[in-house]
Motif scaffolding. Structure first.
Motif, PDB file in Angstrom:
ATOM      1  N   ASP A   1       0.843  -1.187   0.000  1.00 27.65           N
ATOM      2  CA  ASP A   1       0.000   0.000   0.000  1.00 27.65           C
ATOM      3  C   ASP A   1       0.882   1.242   0.000  1.00 27.65           C
ATOM      4  OD1 ASP A   1      -2.426   1.297  -0.095  1.00 27.65           O
ATOM      5  OD2 ASP A   1      -2.681   1.362   2.080  1.00 27.65           O
TER       6      ASP A   1
ATOM      7  N   TYR B   1       4.156   0.712   2.324  1.00 26.39           N
ATOM      8  CA  TYR B   1       4.460  -0.341   3.296  1.00 26.39           C
ATOM      9  C   TYR B   1       3.873  -1.649   2.792  1.00 26.39           C
ATOM     10  CZ  TYR B   1      -0.389  -0.283   4.947  1.00 26.39           C
ATOM     11  OH  TYR B   1      -1.756  -0.387   5.012  1.00 26.39           O
TER      12      TYR B   1
ATOM     13  N   GLU C   1     -10.896   4.001   3.583  1.00 27.19           N
ATOM     14  CA  GLU C   1      -9.933   4.769   2.800  1.00 27.19           C
ATOM     15  C   GLU C   1     -10.286   4.598   1.332  1.00 27.19           C
ATOM     16  OE1 GLU C   1      -5.944   3.649   4.072  1.00 27.19           O
ATOM     17  OE2 GLU C   1      -5.958   5.315   5.496  1.00 27.19           O
TER      18      GLU C   1
ATOM     19  N   GLU D   1      -9.422   4.341  -2.112  1.00 31.30           N
ATOM     20  CA  GLU D   1      -8.202   4.052  -2.865  1.00 31.30           C
ATOM     21  C   GLU D   1      -8.550   3.370  -4.171  1.00 31.30           C
ATOM     22  OE1 GLU D   1      -4.882   2.229  -0.928  1.00 31.30           O
ATOM     23  OE2 GLU D   1      -5.408   2.977   1.063  1.00 31.30           O
TER      24      GLU D   1
ATOM     25  N   ASP E   1      -9.522   0.504   1.769  1.00 24.91           N
ATOM     26  CA  ASP E   1      -8.519  -0.009   2.708  1.00 24.91           C
ATOM     27  C   ASP E   1      -8.937   0.375   4.132  1.00 24.91           C
ATOM     28  OD1 ASP E   1      -6.175  -1.300   3.399  1.00 24.91           O
ATOM     29  OD2 ASP E   1      -4.989   0.535   3.317  1.00 24.91           O
TER      30      ASP E   1
ATOM     31  N   LYS F   1      -4.497  -1.658  10.091  1.00 28.82           N
ATOM     32  CA  LYS F   1      -4.686  -1.618   8.642  1.00 28.82           C
ATOM     33  C   LYS F   1      -4.911  -2.989   8.015  1.00 28.82           C
ATOM     34  CE  LYS F   1      -3.664   2.771   7.817  1.00 28.82           C
ATOM     35  NZ  LYS F   1      -4.419   3.672   6.961  1.00 28.82           N
TER      36      LYS F   1
ATOM     37  N   GLY G   1      -2.964   4.255  -1.859  1.00 32.27           N
ATOM     38  CA  GLY G   1      -3.086   5.143  -0.705  1.00 32.27           C
ATOM     39  C   GLY G   1      -4.350   5.959  -0.879  1.00 32.27           C
TER      40      GLY G   1
HETATM   41 CA    CA Z   1      -4.241   2.705   2.892  1.00 33.18          CA
END
Ligand code: CA
Length: 430
Positions: free
Chosen positions: A135, A168, A208, A210, A242, A262, A357
């Protein structure tokens, strides 16, 4: 291998509802369970799902070098592995088979009965076996907003951010298809004002907004991918939610970054839209200042104009569209992300997934997470049904939609929709 599937004038003999995300110019790939309980690889035109395994068995892909069982699989990994030339041959052929004036399948009722499904006859599956999930954190607006809230408003962007597409390694095990409900996670947090942490259901679950791209086999271990070639290894894109637990994130993320806040769930849309299909919607990405290091410098239009929207629907209530953003706001492009990812020789395989992201736009109504929309709880979001939200509540359904529309033609991704359930087990203090 040229492709001719994007001609906006091309019509199909299948019915296409107005404003469909899936005209004959799209031809995405997915995996579905049929009315006969068979899993197959397919595509979608209008509101029909098309069984590519059956089409292949009936000889419609004759002349294209494909193994007999390439579409009779429960994931797209092997097909993706065949590479861009094969994807193009197959999409060109599908486009030809369903072209308005081609009678081969159109006038063969027996074949149509085998190949075509209405959407209520199928159940979409996860389209790929995701080996590795990475991600990124590539929206400058999002990184700035989070930096202002979690760290220091004066130095919101960390010094590396304008030089590195920061990312990450996530977990692929918890990526689920649209329609799969998820549970509110349990975890450790440090409540405001407390001196010892506690364990229990997260109180700040967030979405999130994305997108994610799926790769083909890109490189051998040790071999970087030059930026000029990077897009050749991207099969296509999906919508991606996410899920995040902000209270857990705030307590756990220093020094090694995201972990349990996450990786409890991420939801993806089921149809992978190819880069070829997105070609007419290319746009410039934001100007980069300072200029990136040479290995990340790129030419031409490297982003795509994809409208993104998020709906929130409380249980048994009405829907509110809570944000509208666009993929084109991404500061770092997919090519830069993939090139950076492999710049140290890290190998990337067929079916790997790279999240963008959170994609936040420049204005408060275009932010890509509840954290930003409600500004850390200080500006609760007003919903159409009179409720307000600072985070996602049990029973809420979050739906992301995405589409491209340049006036002349439109293609889209459908949606990824997910309901948040209560914690799987309530934590009991012993
Ligand atoms: Ca994310």
């Amino acid at each position: 291998m040229p492709f001719n599937t994007n001609d906006p004038q091309r019509k199909t003999w299948l019915p296409i509802p107005q404003n469909s995300d899936f005209p004959i110019q799209n031809i995405p790939f997915g995996v579905f369970l049929t009315r006969d309980d068979i899993i197959t690889i397919g595509t979608r035109i209008g509101d029909h799902a098309i069984d590519l395994g059956a089409l292949h068995q009936l000889g419609y892909f004759e002349g294209i070098p494909l193994t007999d069982d390439i579409f009779l699989q429960d994931t797209l990994n092997d097909f993706i592995s065949d590479g861009k030339k094969t994807w193009r041959l197959v999409r060109n052929r599908i486009s030809a088979i369903f072209e308005k004036n081609n009678p081969a399948l159109r006038d063969n009722e027996a074949h149509r009965k085998i190949v075509l499904f209405t959407l209520d006859e199928i159940e979409m599956q996860l389209p790929v076996q995701i080996g590795d999930y990475t991600d990124f954190y590539s929206s400058k607006e999002h990184a700035t907003n989070v930096g202002m809230m979690f760290r220091d408003p004066e130095n919101a962007l960390l010094p590396n951010w304008l030089h590195i597409p920061v990312g990450y390694h996530g977990r692929s095990s918890s990526i689920v298809a649209s329609g799969t409900p998820i549970h509110r996670p349990l975890g450790q947090t440090m409540p405001a004002g407390a001196s010892t942490p506690e364990f229990g259901p997260s109180k700040l679950v967030d979405f999130e907004l994305e997108m994610a791209f799926i790769t083909t086999d890109a490189n051998n271990l040790g071999e970087p991918i030059p930026i000029a070639d990077a897009e050749d290894y991207i099969f296509g894109l999906v919508l991606f939610n996410d899920w995040s637990a902000r209270d857990m994130q705030k307590w756990e993320y220093v020094p090694l970054g995201p972990f349990l806040a996450k990786n409890f769930a991420s939801s993806m849309s089921p149809w992978i839209v190819t880069l070829d299909a997105l070609e007419p919607f290319r746009v410039e990405s934001p100007k980069q200042n300072p200029t990136p290091l040479p290995y990340l410098q790129q030419e031409g239009k490297r982003s795509f104009d994809i409208h993104l929207e998020v709906d929130l629907t409380p249980e048994n209530s009405t829907t509110t569209t809570i944000t509208k953003s666009n993929f084109k706001y991404m500061y770092w492009t997919m090519a830069q992300q993939l090139t950076h990812h492999t710049s140290n020789g890290c190998s990337v395989n067929s079916g790997d997934m790279m999240g963008s992201g959170t994609i936040s736009g420049p204005t408060p109504d275009s932010y890509g997470s509840m954290l930003e929309l409600a500004w850390q709880g200080t500006k609760p979001l007003q919903l159409n049904d009179g409720n307000e939200r600072k985070s996602i509540q049990n029973g809420d359904t979050v739906t992301i939609r995405g589409f491209c529309d340049n006036g002349g033609s439109r293609i889209g991704f459908g949606e990824v929709t997910t309901k948040l359930l209560p914690p799987f087990t309530e934590f009991k203090d012993s």
